[in-house]
Design an enzyme around this catalytic site. Structure first.
Site, PDB file in Angstrom:
ATOM      1  N   VAL A  59       7.946   1.592  -6.224  1.00 10.09           N
ATOM      2  CA  VAL A  59       8.494   2.838  -5.812  1.00 10.09           C
ATOM      3  C   VAL A  59       9.668   3.404  -6.836  1.00 10.09           C
ATOM      4  O   VAL A  59       9.544   4.448  -7.290  1.00 10.09           O
ATOM      5  CB  VAL A  59       9.440   2.533  -4.524  1.00 10.09           C
ATOM      6  CG1 VAL A  59      10.162   3.823  -4.090  1.00 10.09           C
ATOM      7  CG2 VAL A  59       8.596   1.905  -3.277  1.00 10.09           C
ATOM      8  N   VAL A  80       9.559   5.310   6.002  1.00  9.67           N
ATOM      9  CA  VAL A  80       8.691   5.274   7.054  1.00  9.67           C
ATOM     10  C   VAL A  80       7.356   6.309   6.584  1.00  9.67           C
ATOM     11  O   VAL A  80       7.922   7.571   6.168  1.00  9.67           O
ATOM     12  CB  VAL A  80       9.091   5.982   8.412  1.00  9.67           C
ATOM     13  CG1 VAL A  80       7.990   6.058   9.542  1.00  9.67           C
ATOM     14  CG2 VAL A  80      10.408   5.295   8.651  1.00  9.67           C
ATOM     15  N   GLY A 115      -5.614  -5.523  -4.360  1.00 11.44           N
ATOM     16  CA  GLY A 115      -4.265  -4.899  -4.225  1.00 11.44           C
ATOM     17  C   GLY A 115      -4.003  -4.382  -3.049  1.00 11.44           C
ATOM     18  O   GLY A 115      -2.745  -3.785  -3.097  1.00 11.44           O
ATOM     19  N   LYS A 125       8.910   0.294  10.903  1.00 14.78           N
ATOM     20  CA  LYS A 125       9.175   1.855  10.926  1.00 14.78           C
ATOM     21  C   LYS A 125       9.338   2.392  12.180  1.00 14.78           C
ATOM     22  O   LYS A 125       9.871   3.300  12.325  1.00 14.78           O
ATOM     23  CB  LYS A 125       7.795   1.932  10.091  1.00 14.78           C
ATOM     24  CG  LYS A 125       7.759   1.587   8.870  1.00 14.78           C
ATOM     25  CD  LYS A 125       6.139   1.753   8.204  1.00 14.78           C
ATOM     26  CE  LYS A 125       6.020   1.236   6.972  1.00 14.78           C
ATOM     27  NZ  LYS A 125       4.633   0.898   6.467  1.00 14.78           N
TER      28      LYS A 125
END
Ligand SMILES: NC(=O)c1ccc[n+]([C@@H]2O[C@H](COP(=O)([O-])OP(=O)(O)OC[C@H]3O[C@@H](n4cnc5c(N)ncnc54)[C@H](OP(=O)(O)O)[C@@H]3O)[C@@H](O)[C@H]2O)c1
Length: 431
Positions: free
Chosen positions: A14, A133, A188, A206
């Site tokens: 991220v 989310v 992956g 979430k």
């Protein structure tokens, strides 16, 4: 105007995506936000590790808490992960020190979201979490702002790409869970330790956040009924096809007469629903509003690009001064809701039994179901076992029955001598 000065803690999938996005779209975002968004400092464990974008021009801190105390940082991006430890400490310290926080950390929010929102209110600073989310799908903003005119009656969806990928591949290749999981790990798409994903915990984290946004209640992870997909076999997926259904891991929050239902489990969903056709790593969320009706959101739920897209949206809002309460209303106005007990949940069920192919087996099973007042809509057994010690699959579809009766029946059926493994029970969801 002064730039918005950002400190990024965590430069993995991220964080790396955010660096790349801000590098590529920085100018455009500045003109939208009315000021530049400028990364000033970064933190991760290993300084020399290769990153998705160069970091040499930023201040480096091995201790992420240094960003939370940094006088030159306005916003801390917490992109480390984990419900406790350094991630939690970082968010708390940053807010205490008057900094805005953006996080992608659903585990942290599911367990401590309300306290963090309270800390943000005390500090008068934003706490944003669009990336937490469904990745690139702007569902947090949609529930908090876009659908604000509605009373939300239900919100549900496919919130875990790993599970959806596994279920999709199991259907396409007619292979069992273990083989497809191993392949997903090699490619992956699944973690070395896949339990958070395949046991439904990630989707439940979430869902907890979505439920709070949709129903104006404090996050309550312990109220979520959670089951994963390990018990689903290729046989179940093939049978679901015959019943014009697909098997999906759904996360569902719905207001009922019995209270707020929050549940994550595999479901048979009819093929004529939008959600049945959401395949591979894609996520989808359906929000049911009393005025808007049913609104379907679909897109990439994970990965560098989608999560960076979500973080960028939060940063632009903060830079532009568009402040909202983290969960839409002040924390003092979040109302604890009664949790609907799962044992009272009413559903139709798909039941697969592996039984020895002997006379009288079906009669024994039927007797247990009769005793629990469970009536059966259909029963399918194809073929015969090749030998007396080999089991065959018997699949039953029940009429509507409450969960408590179904659990009692399955516990008794599981103890029958002719039943060779615990029954596989999957709820049939009418969407
Ligand atoms: N990956 C996704 O698609 C996705 C989607 C939605 C939400 N999220 C959430 O986003 C967060 C980050 O996920 P990710 O996939 O980007 O994780 P990741 O690739 O494992 O990256 C984690 C980063 O945090 C750094 N880090 C770990 N422990 C640290 C510590 N004690 N001090 C300083 N830095 C530390 C790591 O440093 P090194 O690089 O030096 O090891 C790494 O850069 C998690 O909360 C995750 O749930 C991820």
């Amino acid at each position: 105007m002064e730039p918005l000065r950002v400190g990024i803690a965590g430069l993995g999938t991220v964080g790396g995506g955010v660096l790349a996005l801000l590098g590529e779209h920085g100018e455009r975002l500045a003109s939208i936000a009315g000021r530049r968004i400028e990364v000033v400092a970064v933190s991760a464990r290993r300084r020399r590790k290769k990153r998705a974008a160069p970091i040499g021009q930023f201040e480096w801190h091995t201790d992420p808490l240094a960003l939370a105390r940094h006088p030159g940082v306005d916003v801390v991006l917490e992109l480390i992960g984990g419900a406790e430890g350094v991630a939690r400490k970082l968010c708390e310290t940053a807010l205490k020190n008057g900094k805005a926080v953006v996080t992608a950390n659903k585990a942290l929010l599911a367990l401590h979201g309300t306290e963090l929102a309270r800390a943000a209110e005390r500090a008068g600073k934003p706490l944003r979490f669009e990336a937490a989310v469904a990745g690139g799908i702007p569902i947090v903003k949609a529930l908090r702002e876009g659908l604000v005119g509605n009373r939300i009656e239900g919100v549900y969806g496919i919130l875990n790409g790993t599970c959806n990928y596994i279920l999709t591949e199991m259907r396409a290749s007619r292979r069992d869970f273990a083989a497809v999981l191993a392949e997903a790990q090699a490619k992956g798409f699944a973690e070395a330790d896949p339990s958070f994903d395949v046991d439904g915990i990630d989707a439940a984290h979430k869902l907890t956040i979505l439920a709070s946004l949709a129903f104006g209640c404090p996050v309550n992870f312990s109220a979520v009924h959670v089951e994963g997909i390990r018990q689903v076999s290729a046989i179940d997926i093939a049978h679901a096809d015959e019943f014009n259904c697909r098997i999906k891991l759904l996360a569902i929050a719905r207001m009922t007469e019995r209270g707020l239902e929050q549940r994550v489990h595999p479901c048979l969903v009819p093929v004529n629903t939008a959600i049945a056709h959401v395949d591979g790593v894609i996520n989808a969320v359906v929000a049911e509003g009393d005025y808007a009706g049913s609104t379907v959101f679909e897109g990439r739920g994970a990965g560098a690009g989608p999560t960076a897209s979500a973080v960028a949206a939060d940063l632009v809002d903060i830079a532009a001064g568009r402040h909202v309460y983290p969960f839409g209303v002040p924390t003092a106005k979040l109302k604890a809701l009664r949790a609907a007990p799962m044992r009272e949940h009413v559903s139709r069920y798909y039941i697969r039994l592996m039984v020895y192919d002997r006379p009288g087996v079906i009669a024994e099973v039927s007797a247990v179901l009769r005793d629990q007042r469970i009536s059966i809509e259909s029963l399918v057994q194809r073929g015969r076992a090749e030998a007396a010690d080999r089991a065959v699959a018997v699949v039953l579809i029940s009429h509507e029955v409450d969960e408590a009766a179904m659990r009692r029946a399955m516990e008794r059926i599981g103890r029958l001598k002719s039943v060779v493994e615990p029954p596989c029970v999957i709820r049939i969801e009418q969407l």
